[in-house]
Design an enzyme around this catalytic site. Structure first.
Site, PDB file in Angstrom:
ATOM      1  N   ASP A 114      48.875 -36.863  -4.975  1.00 46.00           N
ATOM      2  CA  ASP A 114      48.192 -36.436  -6.186  1.00 46.00           C
ATOM      3  C   ASP A 114      48.583 -34.968  -6.442  1.00 46.00           C
ATOM      4  O   ASP A 114      49.052 -34.283  -5.526  1.00 46.00           O
ATOM      5  CB  ASP A 114      46.682 -36.576  -5.947  1.00 46.00           C
ATOM      6  CG  ASP A 114      45.852 -35.907  -7.011  1.00 46.00           C
ATOM      7  OD1 ASP A 114      46.077 -36.174  -8.197  1.00 46.00           O
ATOM      8  OD2 ASP A 114      44.967 -35.095  -6.649  1.00 46.00           O
ATOM      9  N   ASP A 124      46.674 -32.292  -8.935  1.00 42.50           N
ATOM     10  CA  ASP A 124      45.587 -31.313  -9.108  1.00 42.50           C
ATOM     11  C   ASP A 124      44.600 -31.337  -7.932  1.00 42.50           C
ATOM     12  O   ASP A 124      44.110 -32.390  -7.531  1.00 42.50           O
ATOM     13  CB  ASP A 124      44.837 -31.594 -10.416  1.00 42.50           C
ATOM     14  CG  ASP A 124      45.744 -31.464 -11.623  1.00 42.50           C
ATOM     15  OD1 ASP A 124      45.731 -30.404 -12.261  1.00 42.50           O
ATOM     16  OD2 ASP A 124      46.496 -32.427 -11.914  1.00 42.50           O
TER      17      ASP A 124
HETATM   18 MG   LIG Z   1      43.260 -34.398  -7.679  1.00 49.06          MG
END
Ligand SMILES: [Mg+2]
Length: 272
Positions: free
Chosen positions: A70, A72
């Site tokens: 992932d 962010d």
């Molecule tokens: Mg995230």
């Protein structure tokens, strides 16, 4: 027998943990390992010592072919959408929605559409300002990616955020692939809409399947890492899942939990 890994170089913590566990330990360059047949409550020990403690999972690290992260709050320290919103003076409102979505309290697609709509009319230049002024790679991130590359493991970032950032990040730190949502732009301004299918939890999981097909490997040889509820589906597909400074639902699900240290902790597990 099980192996417990203490991700610390502090001998006093290792000694205390040995007292609690009633077992001896060995020191590795970056961590301690405890070999035990006792059932140890590592969740409680993490809190007592404020360090990362994990069981060595039943996963063949030497066969790892793919690493999917992932973006962010995992590979980078910020939520890009919250920082974009700051330029519109609405960071608190947008960040509150992001937080609830990442906890799994909101439908991801609806929450993304709602947040992006709030960005309508912003100059496109805010994207480069967010990248250049605010985006930081998480601690140990660059070292981890270099390490994975040295082992010929393919690397990818997948995000429910935006392709502008995943592309630049992939280029900067040398990731092989990226996928994320596309913000539509007209006359130099954000339209408040995203283009095409939304990259949600299901799309993240499908990205792993797609990359495995491309490299003729299997999800069982894949490591997936994330922090939010929309990472759970890809974590379920992968052979090994890692929760990174994650929301409670993700911590509960993951094979490995990192809540104190940096991304480089993952390298400890390869130290067979
Ligand atoms: Mg995230």
């Amino acid at each position: 027998m099980n192996t417990i890994i203490l991700h610390s170089q502090a001998l006093d913590i290792a000694n205390k943990m040995a007292d609690v566990c009633g077992v001896a330990f060995e020191f590795r360059r970056s961590h301690f390992r405890f070999l035990t047949d006792k059932k140890i409550d590592i969740v409680a020990l993490r809190e007592v010592f404020s360090v990362d403690i994990n069981y060595l999972p039943d996963f063949d690290f030497s066969q790892t072919a793919l690493f999917v992260s992932d973006m962010d709050s995992t590979l980078i320290t910020i939520e890009c959408i919250d920082e974009i919103a700051d330029f519109a003076g609405i960071k608190p409102q947008v960040a509150a929605i992001t937080e609830r979505a990442m906890r799994g309290d909101l439908d991801f697609n609806a929450s993304l559409i709602e947040r992006v709509a709030l960005l309508q009319g912003l100059e496109v230049s805010v994207l480069s300002r967010v990248y250049e002024e605010r985006l930081k790679v998480s601690d140990g991130g660059r070292a981890l990616i270099a390490f994975l590359k040295s082992r010929a493991i393919k690397t990818a970032v997948v995000s429910g955020g935006f392709g502008y950032f995943t592309r630049r990040l992939a280029e900067d730190i040398g990731l092989d692939h990226d996928r994320a949502n596309t913000l539509t732009i007209e006359k130099g301004q954000l339209t408040g809409k995203v283009e095409g299918d939304i990259i949600n939890a299901t799309a993240k999981a499908e990205f792993i399947t797609e990359l495995c097909a491309k490299y003729q490997t299997t999800p069982s040889q894949t490591i997936a890492i994330g922090d939010g509820a929309n990472d759970l589906e890809m974590m379920a597909v992968a052979g090994l899942s890692v929760a990174y400074h994650a929301k409670p639902a993700v911590i509960k699900f993951a094979n490995i939990v990192i809540s104190y240290g940096g991304l480089d902790i993952i390298m400890d597990f390869f130290d067979g």
